[in-house]
Structures are given as C-alpha cells and as structure tokens.
Enzyme design. Structure first.
Site, PDB file in Angstrom:
ATOM      1  N   HIS A  65     -16.809 -15.834   8.163  1.00  0.00           N
ATOM      2  CA  HIS A  65     -18.274 -15.861   8.209  1.00  0.00           C
ATOM      3  C   HIS A  65     -18.844 -15.144   7.008  1.00  0.00           C
ATOM      4  CE1 HIS A  65     -17.061 -12.100  10.189  1.00  0.00           C
ATOM      5  NE2 HIS A  65     -18.191 -11.582   9.743  1.00  0.00           N
ATOM      6  N   CYS A 205     -20.239  -3.805  11.264  1.00  0.00           N
ATOM      7  CA  CYS A 205     -19.307  -4.381  10.296  1.00  0.00           C
ATOM      8  C   CYS A 205     -20.090  -4.741   9.038  1.00  0.00           C
ATOM      9  CB  CYS A 205     -18.599  -5.605  10.865  1.00  0.00           C
ATOM     10  SG  CYS A 205     -19.670  -7.036  11.147  1.00  0.00           S
TER      11      CYS A 205
END
Length: 694
Positions: A65, A205
């Site tokens: 991603h 993250c």
C-alpha cells in the site's frame, strides 16, 4: 464517487510469482479502471513503501500500500494466489493480497474505510470467506461489507461487523473501560474485585493506512482472550482522537506499537510500558500484553514521558543490536547536519569575503568597522565558528537522545563537550553519546520507590549520568580516543598519490551507495568532521571536495539520462529528471532516489561507478573545499575549480552511459523475447502523444 473496489479490481487466480509482479498485475487493473494515472510512477511509490518495511502479515496476507500522487481516488484491488507470494511475513507466503492505493490528499472518510478493511483482516471469518469465495463480484461485495462472512469460520465464533471496533474499544475514540471476563466466565486475575487489568495502547505506521489499524485490532482481540481491557488510540492518516485522560489515568500499563514517533507521548507518563514496532503489535499481541502485565507486577515504571524518560524499544523480532546502533548513530548525525551546513557555509563565505587569513582576525566584539569587508568576513567566520563548536556536543547529545530520549540529552551534551575539550574529536563524540545513552538506560532499569519517581528525570538521572559520563571521558577513555583521533588526522595529512586516489574512490562509492542513507551519511560526516576547525588541513579540504563532488553525480546523471534517452524512462521519471538537475547541482543526492527505487539494480551500481570516478579524480586533481555544502553555488570557494568541475562531469557521463546501456539492454532482451519491457506500454502511449529526446 466510484466504489472503492469492484469486481474488475478482483483477481481470484493471481498468477504472479513475486510481490513486484503481483503489485503490477493488480495495479494494471487500477489503470484500466482509471484509478491510477501512471503505472510505473505508482509502482515506484509502492516499492518505496515496501522498502520501509515488508507488508506481509502472519496468516497468509500481503498488503502492499502507499499514498501516491498518481492515484485519483481511494482504491483497493484484491488478488488470490494459489501458490502463494512472499511478502516478507515470518510464517511464509501470502495467498490473499490487497493492494491499497490512496491519493496523496485523500480525505478522512476514505481513509477510515481503508482502516476498516485493515481491522477486518484480523477477523478469521472474513479471511476464511475470502479464501472460499468463487466469484469476483461476491469477493468485492464481501470486502466492501455488502455481505457478511459465513458464521463459524473463526475459532471464537464471534463476528466483528465491518468497519466497527470490538466491544469495549473503538478505532479512534476512547470508550469507557468495562469489566472484562475470560471466555469461561471466570475472573481474569485473583484481584477481580479491583476490576480487570487495563491497558491503553497507541499504534501507528509510516503510511497510517493498514498496519496502524491491524495492530489495534490484534491487540484488542488478544486482550479479550486474556481477560484484559485494551483501548487503542490509532494515530493513522485519517487523524486521531486522543484517549480520554481518565481512561489513561485508570490504565495499569501502556503498549506503544509504532514505527513513527508517538504524538503527545507525555500523556502516558509513569506507567509500565512496552515499546515495540507496529508489526510486533500485529504478530505477537499476547506476548506484549503478558510483558506489560509482568512489568506492572514487578513495579517497573519505564515510561515517564512527561519528563522524557523513554522506553527502550525492543523492536520487531529479528531487529538486532547492529540495526539499533545504526538508528542511534543516525539520530545524532541527522541533528548535527544543520549545524554543519550553517556553520560551514558561514565560515566559507567569511573566507571568500575576508581572504584566507580571516581566521587570524581579532574578535569582532573588539574590532568591527561597518564599512570594511574584512570586518564582515570576520563576523561571518566567527559566527560560523560558534556554530561549528556545537557539532560534537550535538552529535553526542542526540545519539544519547536516540537511545534514551530526553534524559540522554544532558549527559550526552556534557560528554560531547568534554570530547571537544580534550581534542577527542568526532570519535570522542560518538563514544560519549553511546556512553551517555547506555548509562541512562541502566539507571532507568533500577527499581525506584514511587515517592522518588517524580525527581528521577529532573534531578537524579541528569546528576548521576553526567557524573559517570564525565568520569569515563576525562579519566578512562578520553585520552586513548584523543590519541586515536590524532593518529587518524596525521595519517590523512600524510596521504598523497595512489593512497589519496584510493580514498577518493572509496568515498565516492559510499556517497552513491544509498543516496542519502546511512552509508552516505558516514562518508559525509567523516568529511565534515575534518573541516570543522578554524584552520582545516589541506587533506581534510580535499576529502570534503571529493565527497561533495561524488554526491552530486547520481541526480545529475539521472537528469542527463532522461534528456538524452527519454524513451527509456516513464513520463514521471522524465519529470523527475527536470527536478534532478537542480537537486544535483545543489548537492542533494536524494534527487536520484525515485530512479533507484524504480530500477535499483541498474541505477545504484551505475551511480557508484560514476561516484568512484569523480572521487578519485577530485583527489588526484588536488581540489579543495572549505564549505560542507552548496554544490555548484560554492564553486568560487573551491581550490582548482575547473578541474573539480571536470571530475564531476566525468562521473556524470560515466553513470549516464552505464544507465542508458543497461536500460537499453533490458529493453532489447524483452523485445527479443516477444515481450514488452515493464512499463513499455505506458511509455509507448506517452511517446505517441508527445515528442521526447532521442
């Protein structure tokens, strides 16, 4: 607005064998649907994200991603592989692959949808249903949440609705903690009358799209299984809602599962804390919960964030001491570089205005004439000298900061200042920083009575750590380090002929190996440390010249290559090439990173060869440089400037030629095999619409 995933974005028979091929196959579906405008540009962004941290997860899941300017709307493509594809997960290949594409400016609502998917991946019923579905439209509906997975797939027998958090927790909010019991209905711990053990957690993250929310879901599920209340604050791309202060105050422990700094960390002061990477929160949540309970039982308070006491990060499984040491050293270097740039350029400009004897000028406090150029030169030189005097203390202080957070700053700066005082130089600063961080971390492991915890970070830790580091630097290690520093300086001053050329070659290779990464920074810091004095030696200035020249080669070469052989590059790379002219001329090696990320096996070796040529030629020409930065804009401050530019031009031409040849060979091999080169269709379409350089 289109749906995030449709049947056309689903491939239930994904035949790719590598993660790169899988990402390309799914991304091509996005291009066909008009969700991605530049295939190779988007894949370069996916590769750059993958380089930060593998996106494979336990349970056979891969979630490549990224955020990208080439994405028109939030999009998800799904592929199912019968053979499995390696995405770096500890338990093996992934058979469920989700490619998540978010626009660079995606709004909060869309990112919330993506985070809901990330949470669902922790639901065994959801993943089992995806493995069993035999229709692309049904798979898309299942992922969107239009259909619920068949009951009974998960071992717990409990279904978590799409887009919702488990009971007792929320994705971003802070619901009241409620009494939690084990699955058999028994009390979770002996002191049940006091309520269950309570944990607050923060997950984050680098992208803030997937791992952030998957770690939250994993921790919450593990907490329910252990009879522990877990409330998670997800600091993701969609923003975050701070936990209620009352919830934090009532918590018995804290878990930080993050790969970017925790925001407002001081809120969790005085709690037993476990601090790990985000993937640890996904892969081993039960261990983290057990660890924080154990620390609480032993009375270990390792996170006094309000006063700056950190938690020693254990990191993911497999992150060894060498990796942590590199992070600590890079922390010090990254904070030192601005002082190098400011001080070095001021000193260089001072020399340019006042001449090379400006270092002998009296203090401008005693003698300054507004109308004299020498006075202005002396002023700039002396300001730069003051900035340079911070280099070693800042290096040591922020190495200690990287190890032990704010409590490491005081002993780190003290140790760095002592290194400067005893002429231990750059090596002394490194040792002082590591000593300071280690001493503070050792003090933090000592069990302290609750009544004394308030004064630990303000009085006790600075006092004891500074005394210990000062003793070690003055009495134990300082003199040997100073001798080693002097020996290295004398050796450099004696370099000539072939030895100097070999050193220039090595420095050129290092500067171009990782384009601004740790190896690049080692070479750069080595060079700047040599000129961080009022009267640097000729060899130190030659090293600085070689380092800056080599660092300019990769972006300039990529810019030239996209100009002379534009058809070998995508439209995005050709646009990046225009910017690389300016970045390379300004000595910003990172300008070549987009090219290296897209084609590392051709770009990086070519850059290293060109950098080695430039470094060797610069040393052999005897070019010198007093400024630590500036690129072509400080050419007037360079000794032998014409030959210096010749060295840069030679390296740029070598790298350009190698890149063009290697990319051309790849293109020919694909054409000979009857296949298009990766991205060739995109390039051909672009070239049919606009002219490019031959």
């Amino acid at each position: 607005m289109s749906e995030m995933i449709t049947a056309d974005l689903v491939d239930l028979d994904l035949s790719a064998e590598t993660k790169e091929a899988a990402a390309r196959a799914l991304a091509e579906r996005m291009v066909t649907e008009g969700r991605v405008t530049d295939l190779d540009g988007f894949l370069a962004d996916v590769a750059a994200r993958e380089a930060q941290m593998p996106t494979g997860l336990d349970g056979g899941i891969g979630i490549p991603h990224c955020r990208s300017e080439h994405v028109t709307e939030p999009t998800l493509a799904f592929g199912r592989s019968a053979r499995g594809i390696d995405f770096g997960a500890p338990d093996g290949p992934a058979d469920l692959i989700f490619l998540i594409a978010a626009p660079a400016g995606a709004d909060d609502a869309h990112l919330t949808i993506l985070s809901s998917l990330a949470r669902q991946l922790m639901n065994a019923e959801f993943t089992s249903a995806l493995r069993a579905v035999d229709d692309a439209a049904a798979a898309a509906a299942l992922i969107r949440g239009d259909e619920a997975p068949a009951a009974g797939a998960a071992s717990s027998g409990e279904t978590v609705p799409t887009g919702t958090a488990p009971s007792g927790a929320a994705a971003d909010g802070a619901p009241p903690m409620t009494d939690a019991r084990a699955e058999d209905g028994t009390a979770p711990r002996p002191d049940a009358a006091e309520g269950p053990f309570r944990i607050v957690a923060v997950t984050s993250c680098p992208t803030g799209i997937a791992h952030t929310y998957m770690a939250a879901e994993s921790l919450e599920n593990a907490g329910r299984g252990a009879g522990v209340e877990v409330v998670v604050e997800t600091q993701g791309s969609a923003g975050f809602t701070r936990l209620d202060p009352a919830v934090i105050a009532a918590a018995d422990g804290v878990i930080f599962a993050h790969d970017v700094p925790v925001r407002d960390k001081e809120r969790f002061a005085g709690k037993p804390t476990v601090d790990v990477g985000v993937k640890a929160g996904i892969n081993r949540p039960a261990e983290l919960i057990a660890e924080v309970r154990g620390r609480a039982a032993r009375g270990e308070v390792t996170a006094d964030a309000a006063a700056g006491t950190p938690v020693e990060r254990s990191g993911d499984a497999g992150e060894g001491y060498g990796t942590r040491l590199r992070k600590w050293l890079m922390s010090g270097v990254s904070y030192m570089v601005p002082f190098v740039a400011a001080g070095g350029l001021l000193i260089a400009v001072g020399f340019a205005i006042g001449g090379y004897r400006i270092n002998k000028a009296p203090s401008v406090m005693d003698h300054f004439v507004w109308t004299q150029a020498d006075s202005w030169g002396a002023l700039l030189f002396q300001i730069g000298g003051v900035a340079f005097n911070f280099l070693i203390p800042v290096l040591a202080g922020y190495i200690a900061y990287g190890m032990a957070d704010r409590p490491g700053l005081v002993p780190g700066f003290v140790g760095g200042s002592i290194a400067l005082t005893i002429n231990a130089g750059f090596l002394g600063g490194l040792v002082a920083g590591l000593l300071a961080g280690g001493v503070v971390m050792a003090i933090q492991r000592v069990r302290i009575a609750p009544a004394l915890r308030g004064i630990m970070p303000v009085v006790v830790i600075p006092l004891i750590s500074s005394a210990v580091v000062g003793f070690l630097m003055f009495v134990v290690v300082g003199k040997p380090i100073a001798s080693a520093q002097k020996g290295m300086t004398d050796w450099l001053n004696g370099l000539s002929g072939a030895n100097a050329i070999l050193l220039g070659t090595l420095l050129g290779l290092m500067m171009c190996f990782d384009l601004g990464g740790p190896v690049n920074k080692v070479a750069y810091t080595f060079a700047t440390a040599g000129i961080a004095v009022s009267d640097p030696s000729d060899s130190a200035m030659r090293i600085m010249a070689a380092v800056m020249a080599a660092g300019m080669v990769p972006p300039l070469a990529m810019a030239l290559a996209t100009t002379v052989r534009g058809r070998l590059f995508t439209q995005t790379e050709r646009e990046n090439g225009k910017a690389a002219w300016v970045l390379g001329a300004s000595f910003i090696s990172e300008g070549a990173i987009p090219f290296a990320a897209a084609d590392p096996l051709r770009v990086i070796p070519s850059s290293m060869v060109g950098g080695a040529v430039t470094g060797a030629l610069s040393m052999s020409f005897g070019a010198t440089l007093r400024a630590p930065h500036g690129g072509i804009f400080v050419v007037p401050l360079i000794g032998n400037p014409f030959l210096y530019l010749v060295a840069i031009a030679a390296g740029v031409c070598v790298t350009t030629a190698l890149v063009v040849v290697l990319k051309g060979m790849r293109r020919q091999s694909h054409e000979a095999g009857g296949k298009q080169a990766p991205g060739a269709a995109t390039v051909a379409l672009e070239e049919s619409q606009q002219p490019v350089a031959a």
